[in-house]
Design an enzyme around this catalytic site. Structure first.
Site, short mmCIF file in Angstrom:
data_model
loop_
_atom_site.label_atom_id
_atom_site.label_comp_id
_atom_site.label_asym_id
_atom_site.label_seq_id
_atom_site.Cartn_x
_atom_site.Cartn_y
_atom_site.Cartn_z
N ASP A 132 34.22 58.04 69.00
CA ASP A 132 34.92 59.12 68.09
C ASP A 132 33.65 60.00 67.55
OD1 ASP A 132 37.26 58.39 68.84
OD2 ASP A 132 37.44 57.18 66.66
N ARG A 185 36.34 64.04 75.17
CA ARG A 185 37.60 64.19 74.56
C ARG A 185 37.64 65.46 73.65
NH1 ARG A 185 38.84 60.24 70.17
NH2 ARG A 185 39.57 58.84 71.66
#
Ligand code: FAD
Length: 308
Positions: A132, A185
Site C-alpha cells: 500500500d 494499483r
C-alpha cells in the site's frame, strides 16, 4: 475541509484508544471493517468470492513502534497467506511498510516483507503482495523498496505497489514502475498533502487519474483501477472497449462495504472486480479516512445504529 478534519481525527491518539477498545466502536466500524480476527477476514472473503469477485486482505495497522510489533504483524500476514491457501481463497494480501517496521528498523522491514513475497511467490497458484502507499514522506522509500523486492529472483510477479493520482510526481513514478514491469494499483490518494506536491481540486485529481489509468491499461501489464468514482469507471470501460483491451487484462478495485451495488453491476457486465478487505483490532485510522471521504457515511452509520 471536512476530509481534512477527519484525517486530523484519524491521527488523534485519545479518540483512537477509546474507539478501538469500545463495543460501540466495533459496532460502528463493522460496515467497513470485516472484524478483528483472521477467521472474520476468511468469512468475508468467502462471501465476496461467492459473489464473483477476488479480494485483497489487509491486516489493519500502521506505524509500529518496536521490532517485536513488526515481527508480530508479519507473522499475522504469514497466517493470512496460509489461510488463503488452505481455504482455496481467490485473494492476495495488502500491507503497509510502516506496519512492517519501516520506521523502526528498515533492514528488518526489508527481511519481513521479502519473506512474505517469497512465500506468496511459492504458493500454488502463486500469491501476490500489494504494498500500500502511505503519506508522502513514504512515497520514495516505498517505491525504492518495491523496485528492490521486484528485482529479487523469483519475486517478479508476486509484488506490486500503489500510485496516488493526487500526487504531481505520479506520472514519472508510473513510468519507472512500468519500465520494470511492476503491477500498479491506481487510487486517488487518502492522505492530507500540501498543494506544492499534490493536486487540490477534484477535477485535477480526476483528470490525472484518467490519464494514468489509460497509460496503465495500454501497458500490457495487469493493473488494478481502485476507485468508486462511477464517472471514472465508465471512462475506463469505454477506453477498454475502444482500445480492444480484454476485460481479463486489468481489474477494478473497491473497498469492503462501499458501493456494493456498483461492484456487483461491474461483475454482471463481465469486468473483474477485487474487494479490499480490512480486518484487525487497529481499525480506527482506516475507518476515519473512510468517513472523511464521504460525510454522508456519518449519517448512514448513525441511522443504522439507531435501528432496533
Ligand atoms: P472519490 O472522488 O472520493 O469518490 C467518488 C464516489 O465514490 C463518491 O461520490 C461516493 O459515491 C463513492 N465513495 C468514495 N468513498 C466512499 C466512502 N468512503 N464511502 C461511501 N462512498 C464512497 N489510498 C491511499 O492513499 N493508499 C492506498 O494504498 C490505497 N489503497 C486503496 C485500495 C483500494 C482497493 C481502494 C478502493 C482505495 C484505496 N485507497 C488508497 C483510497 C483512495 O486513495 C481514495 O481515498 C478512496 O478510494 C476514495 O476515492 P474514490 O476514488 O473512490 O473517489
Amino acid at each position: 475541509m471536512l476530509r481534512a478534519f477527519f484525517v486530523h481525527l484519524s491521527e488523534n491518539r485519545t479518540l483512537r484508544n477509546f474507539a478501538e477498545r469500545s463495543a460501540l466502536g466495533h459496532r460502528v466500524s463493522s460496515r467497513f471493517v470485516a472484524g478483528t480476527e483472521i477467521a472474520d477476514a476468511v468469512r468475508a472473503t468467502q462471501a465476496v468470492n461467492q459473489a464473483g469477485m477476488s479480494v485483497s486482505i489487509d491486516n489493519l495497522g500502521e506505524n509500529v513502534t518496536n521490532p517485536d510489533e513488526a515481527r508480530h504483524s508479519a507473522q499475522l500476514y504469514q497466517q493470512i497467506l496460509d489461510a488463503i491457501g488452505a481455504n482455496h481463497l481467490n485473494g492476495n494480501i495488502s500491507l503497509k511498510l510502516t506496519h512492517m517496521g519501516l520506521d523502526v528498523d528498515e533492514q528488518l522491514a526489508r527481511e519481513l516483507v521479502s519473506t512474505l513475497v517469497a512465500k506468496a511467490a511459492a504458493m500454488n497458484p502463486p500469491g501476490f503482495v500489494r504494498v500500500d502507499m502511505e503519506g508522502s514522506p513514504y512515497t520514495q522509500r516505498t517505491l525504492d523498496f518495491v523496485h528492490e523486492l521486484h528485482r529479487m529472483p523469483g519475486n517478479g510477479n508476486s509484488v506490486g505497489t500503489v500510485i496516488q493520482a493526487y500526487l504531481k510526481r505520479s506520472e514519472k513514478d508510473v513510468e519507472n514502475l512500468l519500465a520494470d514491469g511492476i503491477r500498479i494499483r491506481l487510487c486517488k490518494g487518502a492522505y492530507k498533502e500540501p498543494a506544492s506536491i499534490a493536486y487540490e481540486s477534484k477535477s485535477d485529481v480526476d483528470a490525472n487519474y484518467i490519464k494514468l489509468m489509460k497509460t496503465l491499461m495500454k501497458s500490457g501489464i495487469y493493473h488494478g483501477m481502485a476507485t468508486h468514482d462511477v464517472n471514472i469507471i465508465r471512462e475506463g470501460e469505454a477506453f477498454a472497449r475502444k482500445e480492444k483491451i480484454a476485460p481479463e487484462a486489468f481489474e477494478f478495485q473497491m473497498l469492503y462495504g462501499i458501493r456494493r451495488d456498483l461492484q456487483q453491476s461491474l461483475v454482471r457486465d463481465g469486468w473483474r472486480v477485487r474487494v479490499y478487505i480490512p480486518f484487525g483490532t487497529e481499525w480506527y485510522p482506516y475507518f476515519m479516512r473512510r468517513l472523511g471521504e464521504r460525510p454522508a457515511n456519518v449519517f448512514f452509520i448513525a441511522r443504522n445504529l439507531l435501528r432496533p
